[in-house]
Design a protein around this motif. Structure first.
Motif, PDB file in Angstrom:
ATOM      1  N   GLU A 320      -2.636   8.449   6.798  1.00 59.02           N
ATOM      2  CA  GLU A 320      -2.801   7.363   5.833  1.00 59.02           C
ATOM      3  C   GLU A 320      -1.497   6.612   5.717  1.00 59.02           C
ATOM      4  N   VAL A 323       0.673   7.265   2.610  1.00 63.00           N
ATOM      5  CA  VAL A 323       1.377   8.550   2.596  1.00 63.00           C
ATOM      6  C   VAL A 323       2.618   8.462   3.477  1.00 63.00           C
ATOM      7  N   LEU A 344       4.329  16.929   0.575  1.00 65.59           N
ATOM      8  CA  LEU A 344       3.315  15.871   0.678  1.00 65.59           C
ATOM      9  C   LEU A 344       2.001  16.416   1.224  1.00 65.59           C
ATOM     10  N   MET A 345       2.119  17.324   2.222  1.00 64.66           N
ATOM     11  CA  MET A 345       0.892  17.878   2.809  1.00 64.66           C
ATOM     12  C   MET A 345       0.271  18.909   1.891  1.00 64.66           C
ATOM     13  N   ALA A 349      -0.740  16.512  -1.910  1.00 68.18           N
ATOM     14  CA  ALA A 349      -2.092  16.230  -1.411  1.00 68.18           C
ATOM     15  C   ALA A 349      -3.139  16.870  -2.308  1.00 68.18           C
ATOM     16  N   SER A 350      -2.867  18.111  -2.756  1.00 72.31           N
ATOM     17  CA  SER A 350      -3.882  18.768  -3.588  1.00 72.31           C
ATOM     18  C   SER A 350      -3.968  18.106  -4.965  1.00 72.31           C
ATOM     19  N   THR A 353      -6.148  15.014  -4.643  1.00 70.37           N
ATOM     20  CA  THR A 353      -7.563  15.371  -4.609  1.00 70.37           C
ATOM     21  C   THR A 353      -8.058  15.802  -5.989  1.00 70.37           C
ATOM     22  N   SER A 358      -4.138   8.292  -6.543  1.00 67.74           N
ATOM     23  CA  SER A 358      -3.373   8.146  -5.305  1.00 67.74           C
ATOM     24  C   SER A 358      -1.891   8.335  -5.606  1.00 67.74           C
TER      25      SER A 358
END
Lengths: 474, 98, 483
Positions: A320, A323, A344-345, A349-350, A353, A358
């Protein structure tokens, strides 16, 4: 007999312009119906189109990103057809002299690198929006005349996976290039899909079936798969495929014939007398080329070679644009690239979600995330404390150091405090001590766990290990 | 010269979305055949290598900046609609071609 | 009676305080009341609004505002959008449409303080050369009520000739200003393509249409042209070249000018009285100091064939928007296709239907190259002829029409015959340059005859100069029809 499918995509991409293609009306999603309209986009008598310079630029930049040649001279045509969503009952488009010609897109399909070729990209104008109500339809012309480009691939794809990979990569490139937001829900990207099958080894293409105007990648994949099976089935049963337009019934997962009158395709193209040709100089092309942003593939390579990230991380971060831009910005402020990538991953990220917010809309900034990485690297906070801190920063924002202080998140490396916890752990776990002394190195982890628990996560793990080893006489 | 048939008026009228009466179709059929017979004279000319003229001028790149300009007032637009509902124009049910 | 005077005369009187705009408009309205019942030039006229505009112009003048057209009433062909007014284009299909904006030419008139007088009749969507194709009313020739005023700007020419307006705006796609000007004995100018913005002019054939003035004298035409000309960013085909002071450049002699005479323009079937009047005008120009040279426009004879392909093709697309969906007439249907078919059947008159069908046909699958593309190539040949001719002369002299005004109904049954009458005017539209029509005599029946003065692109000043010098040496323009 074995069959091969040939699939081509005509993808309409709505460009990110402030105004419409041929008038100064705002291009705005979700406005009250028929409020962004004027005599031009309503097809009033006497109104005339004038080209949007930015749309031309974006179309050419899309072409450059896809390796197209920019036509030194392109022109406009009228495509005639009556439809309530087309105010003038002709669409201004480019028939035989489009802005961009040729091009290709290279991407991975199931681990294999494939290159798909692009025939052309032309500029045109969008139609209005129809809403169907009982017994009638309503038309809102806010979308009428917005800038739309059509990216036409060659029939060079052979499976739904090829098509999916192509669309995914195309979407990513358009987003990265700032050409379009590519918001599928808002109809920013819609494709007409051509599917034909032929016996393996045959050169000529089979009769082409077109499935029009689909915006969901998932449905496109389903429709292609259904259509390939259907066509092979027809041929194997001795039938022939009619060149036609079919619709896709998403509920039933089937395509169905949409026979229209035979005149439907007599578009009576002719040169648009109200618009003059577009000429683009080599200097202009070079100027635009110099302004092109880094593409995902280039960015992935840079993350690996310059920042030392694993391929996996590079792929996830660049999926993305938002990101990877956040990542790049954060890496301007810290050299802890891998740590930033991990957060970030992982945690970030969690949170995205879980909270449905965002990164851009969250309270977390590149500056605060960089500080978190620095605090971890400097041993001030532990990894688990870092996750806790990120959550606070994501939802509430604030100064990381102040939060660490306020919430007592700092690690304890001070020997006097650690010593008490270490002694307690050794005293309370004779079995582990025994095992360790007997040569089971891993059993020190049980003691370590006790220290961490006692310190409520604040103990500095390397310091704890060093202290335990010292005490156990290793 | 014997009158050749050049045009199928009822088919073309359908393309042009104009309902014609039988009388009109017959009348136009004859009149337009005459006109098309007349324009046959263009075939006398050798136009090999002649560039077509689409515009009586040689301008290119007439562009406008991507800056919003005021459009029409919503009420003005709606006042012109022959049938309105919720600020939109009402049309007979569109059979979606897409 | 102020309505009989020219813009130049009225401007001088207004400036000297000898009359007011309200006086002028009142006299014009009186003339309209007295004779428009017979002439039928006007479709719509808001008398109160016209007087209010005149009052505003007088008030502006009182505060020191000046301008060549300040307070001068100008009639507007019903093909131009005027904000808040109907714009019927002579068609039933635009019934109920209210224009939400001003055409650029109209806005320029407003800015200069002209009084926008009313909307005058025309052939439906400018398709025709007699105004008999109007779906809304009959307009007759002020010189002979049994004859046509010409077209498509028949209302514009008739109202000027009948002193029911001081001047008017028309539009010319294949002769629609020059031919009615010739038939009605007034001055009409078709500017160079790109000289006047087309924004707000309902399109007939986009690559040919131009707005232009119809007036009582060449000087008035020059004044009006000066106001409506100029670059407009809203029309991509409007050209950014300076607008000279056309009226100031007019002189009484033609010394040093070379005028071309194209042999191809004295066509077979031309009325001998027309030919004689035009040849006499040529002689007069020579007496005024011009040198007459022979020029050739060998491809002009193909102009009708080219014109009726290109104009109808463009029109077939331009008129597609009149579909009953967003404005104007709607005839209901079970689905959009039926709605279109019924609305367009009820809204369009026979000539418009005929031309849309012809234009649709020449663009349809399989015919494009044979008709449209070939026509565009021959158009290039016609343009090249003019480019060559203007290497040898400053302007070209020719007739405007093969005959004077004909009887109402005389040609309506034979479209091709009517089309062929455009042979002398269409080449200029195809080439894109400018041309002027000035009165040059009368037939034995007392019908006006026009002289066409054709200029190179953006050389309006040349043709105005020739027209003015000729006009000063003759008194055809001073003759008035009897009422």
């Amino acid at each position: 007999m074995k069959y091969e499918a040939c699939i081509g995509l005509e993808t309409h991409v709505m460009q990110k312009t402030q105004t419409k293609m041929f008038c100064g009306c705002k291009h705005e999603y979700g406005a009250k119906p028929n409020t962004n309209v004027c005599p031009v986009c309503l097809g009033y008598p006497g109104a005339l189109p004038v080209m949007n310079a930015r749309a031309i630029e974006l179309c050419c930049k899309a072409g450059l990103l896809l390796g197209c040649g920019i036509n030194p001279r392109s022109k406009w045509d009228r495509k005639n057809y009556f439809y309530p969503d087309m105010a003038k009952n002709y669409q201004i488009t480019q028939a035989d002299e489009p802005l961009c010609l040729g091009g290709q897109l290279t991407t991975e399909v199931a681990g294999e690198t494939k290159t798909f070729t692009i025939e052309r990209i032309h500029q045109e104008e969008n139609a209005a929006k129809n809403t169907h109500i009982s017994g009638a339809s309503l038309v809102d012309y806010n979308r009428a005349g917005t800038a739309l480009m059509e990216i036409v691939s060659n029939p060079c794809m052979h499976s739904s996976s090829d098509a999916l990979a192509y669309m995914t990569a195309l979407k990513q490139i358009m987003e990265y290039g700032g050409i379009s937001d590519c918001d599928l829900e808002k109809g920013h990207m819609r494709s007409d899909v051509n599917v034909s099958v032929r016996p393996v080894g045959q050169k000529e293409l089979g009769a082409k079936v077109e499935i029009k105007n689909m915006n969901s990648f998932g449905f496109i994949v389903e429709a292609i798969e259904y259509e390939i099976d259907r066509q092979i089935g027809v041929i194997e049963n001795g039938g022939t495929i009619d060149q036609e337009t079919r619709g896709y019934d998403t509920d039933r997962g089937e395509t169905f014939s949409q026979r229209t009158k035979e005149d439907a395709h007599d578009y009576r193209y002719f040169p648009e007398p109200d618009l003059l040709p577009v000429e683009i100089s080599a200097e202009q092309i070079e100027q635009w080329r110099s302004e092109l942003p880094e593409l995902p593939a280039q960015r992935r390579a840079r993350y690996v070679s310059e920042l030392g990230l694993p391929e996996y991380d590079a792929g996830v971060l660049t999926a993305e644009k938002a990101v990877s831009e956040f990542f790049d910005e954060t890496c301007q402020k810290t050299k802890q690239y891998k740590l930033v990538s991990n957060y970030l991953m992982g945690k970030v990220a969690s949170l995205v979600t879980e909270k449905e917010i965002s990164i851009a809309d969250s309270e977390l900034t590149a500056e605060t995330l960089a500080q978190v990485a620095e605090l971890v690297a400097g041993g001030t906070i532990s990894s688990s404390a870092a996750n806790e801190l990120i959550e606070v920063l994501f939802t509430e924002g604030g100064d990381p150091k102040a939060i660490v202080e306020e919430k007592g998140m700092a690690q304890v490396s001070d020997d006097s405090a650690l010593e008490i916890w270490a002694d307690e752990a050794i005293a309370g776990n004779p079995k582990a001590v025994e095992a360790y002394k007997a040569g089971n190195a891993a059993s020190i982890n049980a003691l370590m766990g006790c220290v961490m628990k006692a310190s409520r996560g604040k103990a500095n793990p390397p310091a704890v290990i060093a202290l335990l080893k010292k005490k156990l006489g290793a | 010269m014997a009158e050749a048939t050049h045009i199928d008026v009822s088919y073309v009228a359908h393309l042009a979305r104009i309902h014609l009466t039988e009388e009109e179709t017959a009348l136009f059929q004859g009149q337009l055949n005459q006109v098309l017979e007349y324009v046959e004279q263009l075939k006398e000319l050798d136009v090999t290598g002649v560039e077509p003229t689409a515009h009586a001028m040689s301008l290119v790149n007439v562009l406008r900046a991507d800056e919003p300009a005021p459009g029409l007032d919503h009420d003005t637009v709606v006042d012109n609609f022959p049938a309105v509902r919720d600020g939109q124009v009402v049309v007979p049910k569109i059979i979606d071609q897409s | 009676m102020l309505n009989t005077k020219t813009i130049a005369e009225l401007s001088a009187m207004l400036a000297a305080g000898e009359c007011t705009s309200v006086d002028i408009v009142s006299d014009v309205l009186a003339a309209i009341n007295a004779r428009d019942g017979k002439i039928g030039a006007y479709l719509t006229l808001d008398r109160d609004d016209a007087l209010a505009q005149a009052k505003a112009a007088d008030a502006a003048r009182a505060t020191g505002t000046t301008g060549a057209l300040l307070g001068i009433p100008v009639a507007i062909k019903d093909l131009l959008n005027v904000k808040g007014q109907p714009c019927t284009c002579g068609s039933k299909i635009l019934e109920g449409y209210s224009a939400p904006y001003d055409a650029t030419a109209v806005a320029k008139l407003r800015e200069t303080g002209a009084v926008l007088l009313g909307r005058v009749n025309m052939d439906e969507f400018a398709m025709g050369s007699s105004t008999e194709n109007s779906g809304l009313g009959k307009t007759v020739n002020p010189w002979d009520a049994e004859r046509v005023p010409g077209g498509s700007s028949g209302g514009s020419a008739a109202c000027v000739a009948a002193d029911e307006a001081v001047a008017a705006l028309g539009s010319d796609t294949g002769g629609s200003i020059r031919q009615p000007a010739a038939f009605c004995g007034c001055v009409g100018l078709k500017p160079t393509y790109g000289r006047v913005s087309r924004y707000g002019l309902t399109a007939f054939a986009s690559s040919l249409d131009q707005i232009g003035p119809l007036a009582k004298t060449v000087k008035d035409a020059a004044l009006l042209l000066g106001v409506v000309s100029g670059h407009d960013p809203a029309d991509s085909t409007s050209i950014d070249v300076p607008v000279p002071d056309y009226a100031a450049a007019l002189t009484d002699d033609l010394k040093g000018m070379k005028l071309g005479l194209p042999k191809e323009y004295f066509v077979e079937g031309m009325d001998p009285e027309v030919e004689a009047a035009v040849r006499a005008a040529v002689k007069k120009c020579e007496e005024l100091g011009a040198e007459i040279v022979d020029v050739s426009l060998p491809n002009a004879k193909y102009a009708i064939a080219v014109y009726y392909i290109i104009a109808t093709a463009e029109a077939s697309a331009n008129l597609a928007r009149f579909d009953g969906i967003r404005y104007g007439l709607r005839e209901d249907g079970a689905d959009p296709i039926e709605l279109y078919g019924k609305t367009r059947a009820a809204g369009f008159g026979p000539e418009v239907k005929r031309r849309i069908i012809l234009g649709t046909y020449v663009l349809s699958s399989g015919y494009y190259d044979a008709y449209y593309l070939r026509a565009q190539k021959v158009r290039t040949l016609i343009r090249n002829d003019f480019i060559e001719a203007f290497k040898q002369c400053d302007a070209i002299l020719a007739p405007v029409t093969p005959t004077p005004a004909y009887k109402i109904g005389e040609k309506t049954g034979d479209p091709l015959k009517m089309y062929l009458d455009d042979i002398l005017t269409t080449p200029v539209n195809l080439a894109g340059n400018c041309a002027l029509s000035v009165p040059c005599g009368f037939s034995s029946d007392g019908l006006p005859i026009g002289l066409q003065i054709i200029g190179d692109s953006f050389k309006e000043a040349n043709i105005l100069k020739v027209g003015h010098a000729y006009e000063q040496a003759t008194d055809w323009h001073k003759q008035k029809p009897a009422f």
